[in-house]
Design a protein around this motif. Structure first.
Motif, PDB file in Angstrom:
ATOM      1  N   LYS A   2       0.851  -1.188   0.000  1.00 59.53           N
ATOM      2  CA  LYS A   2       0.000   0.000   0.000  1.00 59.53           C
ATOM      3  C   LYS A   2       0.892   1.246   0.000  1.00 59.53           C
ATOM      4  O   LYS A   2       1.777   1.375   0.845  1.00 59.53           O
ATOM      5  N   SER A   4       0.846   5.576  -0.491  1.00 61.58           N
ATOM      6  CA  SER A   4       0.079   6.823  -0.559  1.00 61.58           C
ATOM      7  C   SER A   4       0.809   7.813  -1.454  1.00 61.58           C
ATOM      8  O   SER A   4       2.040   7.887  -1.446  1.00 61.58           O
ATOM      9  N   GLU A  23       0.067   0.503 -10.080  1.00 60.08           N
ATOM     10  CA  GLU A  23      -1.049  -0.442 -10.238  1.00 60.08           C
ATOM     11  C   GLU A  23      -0.669  -1.600 -11.150  1.00 60.08           C
ATOM     12  O   GLU A  23      -1.093  -2.735 -10.922  1.00 60.08           O
ATOM     13  N   HIS A  27       0.350  -2.885  -6.791  1.00 59.33           N
ATOM     14  CA  HIS A  27       0.301  -2.105  -5.554  1.00 59.33           C
ATOM     15  C   HIS A  27      -1.057  -1.426  -5.389  1.00 59.33           C
ATOM     16  O   HIS A  27      -1.689  -1.043  -6.378  1.00 59.33           O
ATOM     17  N   GLN A  28      -1.463  -1.262  -4.152  1.00 64.81           N
ATOM     18  CA  GLN A  28      -2.673  -0.502  -3.836  1.00 64.81           C
ATOM     19  C   GLN A  28      -2.249   0.945  -3.601  1.00 64.81           C
ATOM     20  O   GLN A  28      -1.315   1.204  -2.839  1.00 64.81           O
ATOM     21  N   VAL A  30      -3.236   4.887  -2.475  1.00 65.68           N
ATOM     22  CA  VAL A  30      -4.118   5.841  -1.811  1.00 65.68           C
ATOM     23  C   VAL A  30      -3.773   7.209  -2.402  1.00 65.68           C
ATOM     24  O   VAL A  30      -2.653   7.694  -2.249  1.00 65.68           O
ATOM     25  N   ASP A  52      -0.362   8.963   6.719  1.00 68.43           N
ATOM     26  CA  ASP A  52      -0.511   7.541   6.398  1.00 68.43           C
ATOM     27  C   ASP A  52       0.735   6.756   6.796  1.00 68.43           C
ATOM     28  O   ASP A  52       0.638   5.617   7.249  1.00 68.43           O
ATOM     29  N   SER A  58       0.001   3.176   5.248  1.00 70.96           N
ATOM     30  CA  SER A  58       0.750   2.826   4.037  1.00 70.96           C
ATOM     31  C   SER A  58       2.198   2.568   4.399  1.00 70.96           C
ATOM     32  O   SER A  58       2.728   3.139   5.363  1.00 70.96           O
ATOM     33  N   GLU A  59       2.835   1.715   3.597  1.00 72.48           N
ATOM     34  CA  GLU A  59       4.239   1.383   3.842  1.00 72.48           C
ATOM     35  C   GLU A  59       5.172   2.473   3.309  1.00 72.48           C
ATOM     36  O   GLU A  59       6.202   2.776   3.911  1.00 72.48           O
TER      37      GLU A  59
END
Length: 142
Positions: A2, A4, A23, A27-28, A30, A52, A58-59
């Protein structure tokens, strides 16, 4: 993973390309950035990405503004955030290897979109070396 992302009016095209890359790698994302070229305030977006990271939502984070400086300064106000201003792949790599950066700041007016995507790729693929660098990174937080 994840991740951001936030940007001001200098970075919509950069964000679009970076999000597409992220994407495509599964990856997700934000998204806190603007999609408009109308003037906005970069701290609004830098703080959201940094929160985040600070809150472990988020990482990693990606922030983009014209010079990369203002949004990086905003992000670095947060505990546990190590936002690195990068303008080459080599600096992006060193920011992870030696500084364990968790947010990359991209200067949209001084890099191409292709450079930005390649910096993000290197940033996310590089693992912190630890060792002597861990002691130094520990000294960054007050």
């Amino acid at each position: 993973m994840k991740i951001s992302i936030g940007n001001d009016h200098a970075g919509p095209a950069y964000k679009k390309a970076i999000v597409a890359y992220l994407e495509s790698k599964g990856h997700q994302v934000v998204n806190y950035g603007t999609d408009s070229f109308d003037s906005v305030d970069y701290p609004d977006f830098g703080h959201k990405v940094a929160l985040d990271i600070e809150n472990k939502i988020s990482e990693y984070g990606i922030v983009i503004c014209g010079s990369g400086n203002g949004i990086a300064m905003s992000a670095n106000k947060h505990q546990g955030v190590r936002c690195a201003l990068c303008w080459t792949k080599e600096i992006a790599e060193l920011s992870r290897l030696h500084n364990n950066a968790n947010i990359i700041s991209i200067p949209a007016r001084f890099t191409s979109i292709e450079q930005a995507v390649s910096m993000v790729e290197v940033f996310l693929e590089t693992v912190f070396e630890g060792g002597r660098h861990a002691t130094r990174v520990d000294k960054i937080s007050c």
